[in-house]
Write an enzyme that holds these catalytic residues in place. Structure first.
Site, PDB file in Angstrom:
ATOM      1  N   SER A 177     -13.507 -40.174  77.140  1.00  0.00           N
ATOM      2  CA  SER A 177     -12.498 -41.068  76.566  1.00  0.00           C
ATOM      3  C   SER A 177     -12.593 -41.236  75.061  1.00  0.00           C
ATOM      4  CB  SER A 177     -12.565 -42.426  77.257  1.00  0.00           C
ATOM      5  OG  SER A 177     -13.885 -42.917  77.279  1.00  0.00           O
ATOM      6  N   HIS A 205      -8.275 -39.827  81.848  1.00  0.00           N
ATOM      7  CA  HIS A 205      -7.536 -39.285  80.705  1.00  0.00           C
ATOM      8  C   HIS A 205      -6.969 -37.896  80.980  1.00  0.00           C
ATOM      9  CE1 HIS A 205      -8.612 -42.579  78.058  1.00  0.00           C
ATOM     10  NE2 HIS A 205      -9.791 -42.555  78.670  1.00  0.00           N
ATOM     11  N   LYS A 236      -2.741 -45.514  82.449  1.00  0.00           N
ATOM     12  CA  LYS A 236      -2.736 -44.711  81.224  1.00  0.00           C
ATOM     13  C   LYS A 236      -1.484 -43.831  81.208  1.00  0.00           C
ATOM     14  CE  LYS A 236      -7.504 -45.570  80.298  1.00  0.00           C
ATOM     15  NZ  LYS A 236      -8.851 -45.479  80.823  1.00  0.00           N
TER      16      LYS A 236
HETATM   17  C1  LIG Z   1      -9.767 -46.560  81.088  1.00  0.00           C
HETATM   18  C2  LIG Z   1     -10.872 -45.931  81.828  1.00  0.00           C
HETATM   19  C3  LIG Z   1     -11.383 -46.504  82.993  1.00  0.00           C
HETATM   20  C4  LIG Z   1     -11.004 -47.877  83.435  1.00  0.00           C
HETATM   21  O1  LIG Z   1      -9.736 -47.928  83.992  1.00  0.00           O
HETATM   22  P1  LIG Z   1      -8.947 -49.303  83.997  1.00  0.00           P
HETATM   23  O2  LIG Z   1      -7.906 -49.124  85.045  1.00  0.00           O
HETATM   24  O3  LIG Z   1      -8.402 -49.488  82.624  1.00  0.00           O
HETATM   25  O4  LIG Z   1      -9.933 -50.373  84.352  1.00  0.00           O
HETATM   26  C5  LIG Z   1     -12.315 -45.793  83.709  1.00  0.00           C
HETATM   27  N1  LIG Z   1     -12.758 -44.588  83.292  1.00  0.00           N
HETATM   28  C6  LIG Z   1     -12.312 -44.029  82.159  1.00  0.00           C
HETATM   29  C7  LIG Z   1     -12.842 -42.689  81.727  1.00  0.00           C
HETATM   30  C8  LIG Z   1     -11.371 -44.684  81.378  1.00  0.00           C
HETATM   31  O5  LIG Z   1     -10.963 -44.164  80.236  1.00  0.00           O
END
Ligand SMILES: *Cc1c(COP(=O)(O)O)cnc(C)c1O
Length: 380
Positions: A177, A205, A236
């Site tokens: 990330s 991602h 996302k």
């Molecule tokens: C954003 C993210 C999460 C968490 O997801 P949420 O639904 O925002 O709690 C988990 N793993 C990765 C790699 C992320 O980037």
């Protein structure tokens, strides 16, 4: 009233953060979005809003209970079916957030005597899942970022002293990330196969963005449907909210019986499910969105002299915290919402700007961002 010793501690902690220049504050969205994870530009698409509204009108604004009680409606089942089909897996289980999924599915699987091996740059939610597993008596081994030799060496060392019946789980981000680089899933699958370890891949991602059908990194790397545990998020690229784990029925049954973040939390609300279903439909039906997001990121990386990567995340290394904050603030002043990422989110001494691209960005906006970057970096 907060008792005085608590006040004293909280004040001292705040001073410490400020002295380090590490105090976190919330800045609302403003300016051109070059930092969110809305890679496909779906978050504000009226079709998602319409789907959310229809779902609310038909099924209610809230789910009313946890999934195992009365909280399941037909949209939960439809969304799980759509995700399993897209990811090429037998089954799927929704979680309310990616954080909840990762933090609770690891301890639900790995218990006393077992081992969890985790990439050094994994997301904090996977790290917390490892901590919970450790609290439950599992061994946790952190291997050097993307270093499969280190992983294998650690597995062998652990195995030579592990109790009978102990099992291993390997957890990795698909696309990391904060760096935008990717794990090598075929090699990881091969290694896990040789050592009979269960592989968990976090496609937060990658989902919606990578692969011929946007299914993720596993699809891009030719191992679609072959990773036993694929986790991803709906908040996302898909423009909604929530998370999921795709796996076979046996694993799904174990998770819904023992992942505490699933069991003890009210189910995702119908509007979110409606939006997510529409987000998946559009991610698949409109491939230009991911092509655009990835193309813009590639242009940005080229202009900045960064190595090519399969992601829409472009880190701009800075180093010192204060300098990263100065650059981000200067860019914000020029109308570009760039955010600095500092330790402990990233390792000490590696503060950076984390720029992301999305389908909603215009060419002129990317040109403007590059010009603004030149300006703020030289104006020092
Ligand atoms: C954003 C993210 C999460 C968490 O997801 P949420 O639904 O925002 O709690 C988990 N793993 C990765 C790699 C992320 O980037």
């Amino acid at each position: 009233m907060i008792p005085p010793p608590w006040q004293a501690r909280l004040r001292q902690q705040a001073q410490h953060r400020q002295a380090l220049g590490r105090d976190r504050t919330i800045h609302p969205a403003a300016g051109v979005d070059v930092c969110s994870n809305d890679y496909l530009g779906l978050r504000r698409d009226p079709r998602l809003a319409e789907a959310a509204a229809q779902a609310a009108l038909r099924h209610g604004a809230g789910a009313g209970a946890a999934r195992l009680l009365r909280g399941t409606c037909e949209l939960h089942e439809a969304l799980e079916a759509a995700l399993a089909q897209w990811k090429g897996q037998e089954a799927c289980l929704l979680f309310n957030t990616g954080y909840q999924a990762n933090a609770t599915l690891i301890p639900a699987l790995a218990g006393r005597g077992d081992a969890v091996f985790s990439d050094a740059l994994n997301h904090a939610s996977l790290v917390d899942g490892c901590r919970m597993a450790r609290a439950g008596g599992a061994h946790v081994g952190v291997f050097r970022h993307l270093d499969l030799d280190d992983l294998e060496a650690q597995m062998k060392t652990w195995r030579s002293a592990s109790p009978a019946g102990a099992l291993a789980l390997v957890a990795t981000d698909a696309v990391f990330s904060m760096d935008g680089d990717a794990a090598a899933l075929p090699a990881l699958l091969d290694l896990c196969g040789r050592h009979e370890a269960l592989l968990l891949v976090d496609e937060a991602h990658a989902t919606g963005l990578l692969g011929a059908d946007g299914a993720g990194l596993a699809q891009l790397q030719g191992v679609h449907g072959r990773v036993p545990l694929i986790m991803g998020t709906l908040g996302k690229a898909l423009g909604a909210f929530g998370a999921f784990v795709c796996c076979d029925r046996l694993l799904r049954d174990r998770l819904l019986n023992s992942a505490r973040g699933f069991i003890f939390s009210t189910a995702l609300p119908p509007p979110v499910l409606g939006a997510a279903l529409e987000g998946i439909r559009l991610a698949r039906a409109e491939p230009w969105r991911r092509e655009r997001a990835l193309g813009l990121a590639q242009r940005l990386r080229q202009a900045l002299g960064r190595p090519d990567q399969a992601s829409a995340i472009v880190p701009v290394p800075v180093g010192a915290d204060a300098e990263a904050v100065r650059l981000a603030e200067a860019l914000q002043g020029l109308g570009y919402d760039v955010r600095a990422v500092r330790p402990p989110t990233v390792p000490e001494g590696s503060a950076r700007l984390r720029i992301t691209t999305g389908a909603h960005l215009a060419d002129e906006e990317l040109d403007g961002l590059l010009e603004a970057l030149r300006q703020v970096r030289s104006g020092h």
